[in-house]
Design an enzyme around this catalytic site. Structure first.
Site, PDB file in Angstrom:
ATOM      1  N   ASP A  61       0.336  11.483  15.991  1.00 17.74           N
ATOM      2  CA  ASP A  61       0.085  10.036  15.961  1.00 17.74           C
ATOM      3  C   ASP A  61      -1.370   9.877  15.546  1.00 17.74           C
ATOM      4  O   ASP A  61      -2.287  10.260  16.283  1.00 17.74           O
ATOM      5  CB  ASP A  61       0.326   9.432  17.353  1.00 17.74           C
ATOM      6  CG  ASP A  61       0.035   7.930  17.380  1.00 17.74           C
ATOM      7  OD1 ASP A  61      -0.683   7.425  16.482  1.00 17.74           O
ATOM      8  OD2 ASP A  61       0.508   7.269  18.314  1.00 17.74           O
ATOM      9  N   SER A 102      -4.845   4.193  -0.206  1.00 19.56           N
ATOM     10  CA  SER A 102      -5.374   2.860   0.061  1.00 19.56           C
ATOM     11  C   SER A 102      -4.380   1.869  -0.548  1.00 19.56           C
ATOM     12  O   SER A 102      -3.166   2.060  -0.445  1.00 19.56           O
ATOM     13  CB  SER A 102      -6.768   2.768  -0.564  1.00 19.56           C
ATOM     14  OG  SER A 102      -7.302   1.482  -0.418  1.00 19.56           O
ATOM     15  N   TYR A 125      -4.194  -6.702   6.227  1.00 13.03           N
ATOM     16  CA  TYR A 125      -3.905  -5.525   5.412  1.00 13.03           C
ATOM     17  C   TYR A 125      -4.977  -5.325   4.345  1.00 13.03           C
ATOM     18  O   TYR A 125      -5.504  -4.228   4.172  1.00 13.03           O
ATOM     19  CB  TYR A 125      -2.528  -5.685   4.761  1.00 13.03           C
ATOM     20  CG  TYR A 125      -2.077  -4.474   3.985  1.00 13.03           C
ATOM     21  CD1 TYR A 125      -1.666  -3.315   4.643  1.00 13.03           C
ATOM     22  CD2 TYR A 125      -2.052  -4.486   2.591  1.00 13.03           C
ATOM     23  CE1 TYR A 125      -1.242  -2.204   3.920  1.00 13.03           C
ATOM     24  CE2 TYR A 125      -1.619  -3.380   1.878  1.00 13.03           C
ATOM     25  CZ  TYR A 125      -1.216  -2.234   2.540  1.00 13.03           C
ATOM     26  OH  TYR A 125      -0.804  -1.128   1.826  1.00 13.03           O
ATOM     27  N   LYS A 141      -7.714  -2.070   3.884  1.00 15.30           N
ATOM     28  CA  LYS A 141      -7.788  -1.163   2.734  1.00 15.30           C
ATOM     29  C   LYS A 141      -9.185  -1.212   2.090  1.00 15.30           C
ATOM     30  O   LYS A 141      -9.689  -0.189   1.623  1.00 15.30           O
ATOM     31  CB  LYS A 141      -6.679  -1.473   1.733  1.00 15.30           C
ATOM     32  CG  LYS A 141      -5.262  -1.218   2.288  1.00 15.30           C
ATOM     33  CD  LYS A 141      -5.044   0.237   2.716  1.00 15.30           C
ATOM     34  CE  LYS A 141      -3.581   0.560   3.014  1.00 15.30           C
ATOM     35  NZ  LYS A 141      -3.351   1.948   3.447  1.00 15.30           N
TER      36      LYS A 141
END
Ligand code: NAP
Length: 231
Positions: free
Chosen positions: A58, A137, A153, A157
């Site tokens: 994880d 990315s 999001y 990135k």
């Protein structure tokens, strides 16, 4: 002599496709996933004993990363590939309505984890001849691409690009190339069925581009086909 690639999030989507393509061409894959024992990954591992090393990982957990680091101590990794990622809320990451807990979670997986993984497995990459650390990315992290919407999001990135470029500068003298990629709009759980390309097409393009990359490409942000993307 086969190379060793380590891929996070190797149990589905682009990570699984990368694993399949690499095993097909005879490489060794450390296939890291939260559950590497179920689904398609376990079938591939069973069919390619010795070539695929399933690894429980994880990427957001210090304890899980420490256990994986111990398990891989002394094993050279030619290409370390940060692929695991999440998108966050589909509804609540706009300019006017943000799920802040969800945003934090997106940063945990998409930003903190790639650096945590790069730090943990740097000795393995240093022990290899390949000496590459790649991170998936997204073009959605390009500030120059005039972004709107999907703030959690997109910002994750953009942030991982910055984190990995700073990391890349820190390891430049060790001749380790650090690479950032947009994998295309890919038909996965994240990309959806209406996306442009199949996971296998993204994976083979990424592998080809990573193969052709070295120190001359360190700290680049490119597509799976090798085209430069504006920061
Ligand atoms: N698909 C696209 O169009 C697209 C476009 C641009 C960029 N990307 C990027 O490409 C990468 C792969 O995306 P995908 O489309 O293959 O997504 P996906 O099908 O949703 O798969 C995501 C993968 O990340 C893993 N993951 C999530 N959280 C994790 C954690 N805490 N620890 C370990 N693994 C974790 C998932 O594992 P579980 O099964 O355990 O959840 C799964 O293997 C991501 O970084 C994504 O942002 C994708």
């Amino acid at each position: 002599m086969p190379q060793t690639w380590m891929i996070t999030g190797a149990n589905r989507g682009i990570g699984l496709a990368l694993t399949i393509e690499l095993v097909r061409r005879g490489e060794h894959v450390i296939a890291a996933a939260r559950d590497p024992w179920g689904g398609a990954l376990s079938e591939i591992a069973a069919a390619h004993v010795g070539a695929v090393t399933p690894l429980e990982l994880d990427v957001t957990s210090d304890a899980s990363v420490a256990a994986a680091k111990t398990a891989l101590a002394g094993r050279p990794i030619d290409v370390l590939l940060n692929n695991a990622g999440i998108y966050g809320s589909r509804e609540r990451q706009s300019a006017f309505d943000m799920d802040f807990d969800g945003w934090r979670e997106v940063f945990e997986v998409n930003v903190y984890a790639p650096l945590r993984i790069a730090q943990a497995f740097l000795p393995n990459v240093e022990a290899s001849t390949g000496r590459k650390i790649a991170t998936i990315s997204s073009r959605m992290g390009s500030i120059g691409g005039n972004p709107s919407g999907n703030i959690a999001y997109r910002s994750s990135k953009a942030a991982v690009n910055m984190a990995m470029v700073a990391f890349g500068n820190a390891v430049k003298d060790s001749a380790i190339s650090v690479l950032l990629f947009h994998p295309g709009w890919v038909q996965t759980d994240m990309g959806g069925g209406g996306a442009d390309i199949a996971p296998s097409e993204s994976a083979s393009g990424l592998i080809r581009t990573i193969d052709a990359s070295g120190m001359a490409q360190t700290n680049s942000f490119r597509t799976w086909k090798g085209e430069t993307i504006p920061w």
